[in-house]
Write a protein that holds these residues in place. Structure first.
Motif, PDB file in Angstrom:
ATOM      1  N   LEU A 261     -21.713  13.153  -8.444  1.00  0.00           N
ATOM      2  CA  LEU A 261     -21.958  14.306  -7.586  1.00  0.00           C
ATOM      3  C   LEU A 261     -21.189  14.094  -6.296  1.00  0.00           C
ATOM      4  O   LEU A 261     -21.421  13.138  -5.562  1.00  0.00           O
ATOM      5  CB  LEU A 261     -23.455  14.437  -7.295  1.00  0.00           C
ATOM      6  N   ALA A 262     -20.253  15.000  -6.050  1.00  0.00           N
ATOM      7  CA  ALA A 262     -19.445  14.954  -4.842  1.00  0.00           C
ATOM      8  C   ALA A 262     -19.874  16.077  -3.905  1.00  0.00           C
ATOM      9  O   ALA A 262     -20.368  17.112  -4.363  1.00  0.00           O
ATOM     10  CB  ALA A 262     -17.969  15.091  -5.190  1.00  0.00           C
ATOM     11  N   PRO A 263     -19.691  15.894  -2.608  1.00  0.00           N
ATOM     12  CA  PRO A 263     -20.085  16.943  -1.660  1.00  0.00           C
ATOM     13  C   PRO A 263     -19.432  18.277  -1.974  1.00  0.00           C
ATOM     14  O   PRO A 263     -18.220  18.352  -2.193  1.00  0.00           O
ATOM     15  CB  PRO A 263     -19.594  16.391  -0.312  1.00  0.00           C
ATOM     16  N   GLY A 264     -20.244  19.304  -2.043  1.00  0.00           N
ATOM     17  CA  GLY A 264     -19.720  20.635  -2.284  1.00  0.00           C
ATOM     18  C   GLY A 264     -19.371  20.935  -3.723  1.00  0.00           C
ATOM     19  O   GLY A 264     -18.837  22.014  -4.023  1.00  0.00           O
ATOM     20  N   LYS A 265     -19.655  19.999  -4.605  1.00  0.00           N
ATOM     21  CA  LYS A 265     -19.317  20.201  -6.018  1.00  0.00           C
ATOM     22  C   LYS A 265     -20.564  20.079  -6.876  1.00  0.00           C
ATOM     23  O   LYS A 265     -21.586  19.529  -6.453  1.00  0.00           O
ATOM     24  CB  LYS A 265     -18.278  19.176  -6.462  1.00  0.00           C
ATOM     25  N   GLN A 266     -20.441  20.569  -8.084  1.00  0.00           N
ATOM     26  CA  GLN A 266     -21.539  20.439  -9.028  1.00  0.00           C
ATOM     27  C   GLN A 266     -21.499  19.063  -9.694  1.00  0.00           C
ATOM     28  O   GLN A 266     -20.451  18.434  -9.795  1.00  0.00           O
ATOM     29  CB  GLN A 266     -21.447  21.530 -10.100  1.00  0.00           C
ATOM     30  N   ARG A 267     -22.658  18.646 -10.156  1.00  0.00           N
ATOM     31  CA  ARG A 267     -22.716  17.384 -10.889  1.00  0.00           C
ATOM     32  C   ARG A 267     -21.872  17.510 -12.154  1.00  0.00           C
ATOM     33  O   ARG A 267     -21.911  18.537 -12.826  1.00  0.00           O
ATOM     34  CB  ARG A 267     -24.154  17.067 -11.265  1.00  0.00           C
ATOM     35  N   GLU A 268     -21.125  16.470 -12.451  1.00  0.00           N
ATOM     36  CA  GLU A 268     -20.295  16.513 -13.640  1.00  0.00           C
ATOM     37  C   GLU A 268     -20.447  15.233 -14.450  1.00  0.00           C
ATOM     38  O   GLU A 268     -20.688  14.157 -13.901  1.00  0.00           O
ATOM     39  CB  GLU A 268     -18.826  16.732 -13.285  1.00  0.00           C
ATOM     40  N   LEU A 269     -20.271  15.385 -15.739  1.00  0.00           N
ATOM     41  CA  LEU A 269     -20.271  14.239 -16.636  1.00  0.00           C
ATOM     42  C   LEU A 269     -19.014  13.424 -16.390  1.00  0.00           C
ATOM     43  O   LEU A 269     -17.913  13.963 -16.356  1.00  0.00           O
ATOM     44  CB  LEU A 269     -20.313  14.692 -18.086  1.00  0.00           C
ATOM     45  N   VAL A 270     -19.192  12.122 -16.251  1.00  0.00           N
ATOM     46  CA  VAL A 270     -18.053  11.221 -16.156  1.00  0.00           C
ATOM     47  C   VAL A 270     -17.770  10.626 -17.528  1.00  0.00           C
ATOM     48  O   VAL A 270     -16.663  10.725 -18.055  1.00  0.00           O
ATOM     49  CB  VAL A 270     -18.308  10.104 -15.131  1.00  0.00           C
ATOM     50  N   ALA A 271     -18.794  10.004 -18.096  1.00  0.00           N
ATOM     51  CA  ALA A 271     -18.629   9.388 -19.409  1.00  0.00           C
ATOM     52  C   ALA A 271     -19.999   9.124 -20.007  1.00  0.00           C
ATOM     53  O   ALA A 271     -20.972   8.917 -19.290  1.00  0.00           O
ATOM     54  CB  ALA A 271     -17.850   8.076 -19.303  1.00  0.00           C
ATOM     55  N   ALA A 272     -20.045   9.123 -21.338  1.00  0.00           N
ATOM     56  CA  ALA A 272     -21.290   8.851 -22.035  1.00  0.00           C
ATOM     57  C   ALA A 272     -20.984   8.017 -23.267  1.00  0.00           C
ATOM     58  O   ALA A 272     -19.887   8.105 -23.837  1.00  0.00           O
ATOM     59  CB  ALA A 272     -21.988  10.141 -22.425  1.00  0.00           C
TER      60      ALA A 272
ATOM     61  N   GLY B 264     -21.685   3.668 -30.689  1.00  0.00           N
ATOM     62  CA  GLY B 264     -20.325   3.390 -30.246  1.00  0.00           C
ATOM     63  C   GLY B 264     -19.497   4.603 -29.913  1.00  0.00           C
ATOM     64  O   GLY B 264     -18.347   4.488 -29.476  1.00  0.00           O
ATOM     65  N   GLY B 265     -20.047   5.791 -30.111  1.00  0.00           N
ATOM     66  CA  GLY B 265     -19.304   6.988 -29.747  1.00  0.00           C
ATOM     67  C   GLY B 265     -19.216   7.149 -28.242  1.00  0.00           C
ATOM     68  O   GLY B 265     -20.097   6.713 -27.509  1.00  0.00           O
ATOM     69  N   THR B 266     -18.123   7.748 -27.781  1.00  0.00           N
ATOM     70  CA  THR B 266     -17.936   7.958 -26.349  1.00  0.00           C
ATOM     71  C   THR B 266     -17.460   9.381 -26.074  1.00  0.00           C
ATOM     72  O   THR B 266     -16.866  10.029 -26.938  1.00  0.00           O
ATOM     73  CB  THR B 266     -16.911   6.971 -25.753  1.00  0.00           C
ATOM     74  N   ASN B 267     -17.717   9.815 -24.854  1.00  0.00           N
ATOM     75  CA  ASN B 267     -17.287  11.133 -24.419  1.00  0.00           C
ATOM     76  C   ASN B 267     -16.931  11.023 -22.942  1.00  0.00           C
ATOM     77  O   ASN B 267     -17.642  10.372 -22.176  1.00  0.00           O
ATOM     78  CB  ASN B 267     -18.410  12.157 -24.621  1.00  0.00           C
ATOM     79  N   TYR B 268     -15.836  11.654 -22.539  1.00  0.00           N
ATOM     80  CA  TYR B 268     -15.367  11.560 -21.164  1.00  0.00           C
ATOM     81  C   TYR B 268     -15.142  12.939 -20.568  1.00  0.00           C
ATOM     82  O   TYR B 268     -14.748  13.879 -21.259  1.00  0.00           O
ATOM     83  CB  TYR B 268     -14.049  10.786 -21.092  1.00  0.00           C
ATOM     84  N   GLY B 269     -15.377  13.022 -19.256  1.00  0.00           N
ATOM     85  CA  GLY B 269     -14.988  14.221 -18.553  1.00  0.00           C
ATOM     86  C   GLY B 269     -13.473  14.320 -18.506  1.00  0.00           C
ATOM     87  O   GLY B 269     -12.776  13.305 -18.465  1.00  0.00           O
ATOM     88  N   ASP B 270     -12.954  15.535 -18.492  1.00  0.00           N
ATOM     89  CA  ASP B 270     -11.515  15.726 -18.554  1.00  0.00           C
ATOM     90  C   ASP B 270     -10.794  15.050 -17.387  1.00  0.00           C
ATOM     91  O   ASP B 270      -9.684  14.544 -17.538  1.00  0.00           O
ATOM     92  CB  ASP B 270     -11.186  17.220 -18.556  1.00  0.00           C
TER      93      ASP B 270
ATOM     94  N   ALA C  67     -17.526  10.049  -4.876  1.00  0.00           N
ATOM     95  CA  ALA C  67     -18.781  10.708  -5.240  1.00  0.00           C
ATOM     96  C   ALA C  67     -19.887   9.663  -5.321  1.00  0.00           C
ATOM     97  O   ALA C  67     -19.621   8.459  -5.292  1.00  0.00           O
ATOM     98  CB  ALA C  67     -18.641  11.418  -6.589  1.00  0.00           C
ATOM     99  N   VAL C  68     -21.099  10.154  -5.453  1.00  0.00           N
ATOM    100  CA  VAL C  68     -22.205   9.284  -5.834  1.00  0.00           C
ATOM    101  C   VAL C  68     -22.288   9.315  -7.355  1.00  0.00           C
ATOM    102  O   VAL C  68     -22.353  10.393  -7.955  1.00  0.00           O
ATOM    103  CB  VAL C  68     -23.541   9.739  -5.209  1.00  0.00           C
ATOM    104  N   TYR C  69     -22.269   8.148  -7.940  1.00  0.00           N
ATOM    105  CA  TYR C  69     -22.296   8.019  -9.393  1.00  0.00           C
ATOM    106  C   TYR C  69     -23.716   7.640  -9.835  1.00  0.00           C
ATOM    107  O   TYR C  69     -24.310   6.687  -9.320  1.00  0.00           O
ATOM    108  CB  TYR C  69     -21.301   6.962  -9.842  1.00  0.00           C
ATOM    109  N   TYR C  70     -24.217   8.408 -10.779  1.00  0.00           N
ATOM    110  CA  TYR C  70     -25.568   8.198 -11.290  1.00  0.00           C
ATOM    111  C   TYR C  70     -25.503   7.799 -12.766  1.00  0.00           C
ATOM    112  O   TYR C  70     -24.817   8.461 -13.554  1.00  0.00           O
ATOM    113  CB  TYR C  70     -26.388   9.472 -11.173  1.00  0.00           C
TER     114      TYR C  70
END
Length: 120
Positions: free
Chosen positions: A38-49, A54-60, A90-93
């Motif tokens: 979550l960055a100031p002025g922006k919406q929360r976004e997925l970074v990676a999961a 073993g499957g992974t998913n990343y934000g673009d 950003a703050v990473y959660y």
């Protein structure tokens, strides 16, 4: 179940950081662990999961630069961040979804957040 994140800090553009997030408590399984930011002025976004299988998913915006990994035995997920850019500030959660041991209820928990600041 609680999540404890660590590893944030200040780094120059082009540098690297590694975040860690350890889960503790009555854990039966953690099917999904990941990171949002979550960055100031922006919406929360997925970074990676990462799934337990073993499957992974990343934000673009981080594909090719960030790598998520996990140690299932330690209930810990990591985020290796390379080629950092100022826009990664950003703050990473960390986040986890799974099943609680004993109750066998589904759980969805968040860590406290760790600040990553990338200077230009």
């Amino acid at each position: 179940v609680q999540l404890q994140a660590s590893g944030g800090g200040l780094v120059q553009a082009g540098g690297s950081l590694r975040l860690s997030c350890a889960a503790s408590g009555n854990i039966f399984s953690l099917n999904l662990m990941g990171w949002y930011r979550l960055a100031p002025g922006k919406q929360r976004e997925l970074v990676a999961a990462s799934t337990s299988g073993g499957g992974t998913n990343y934000g673009d915006s981080v594909k090719g630069r960030f790598t998520i990994s996990r140690d299932n035995a330690k209930n810990t997920v990591y985020l290796q961040m390379n080629s950092l850019k100022p826009e990664d500030t950003a703050v990473y959660y960390c986040n986890a979804e799974g099943i609680e041991y004993g109750t066998y209820r589904r759980i969805h928990v968040w860590g406290q957040g760790t600040l990553v600041t990338v200077s230009s």
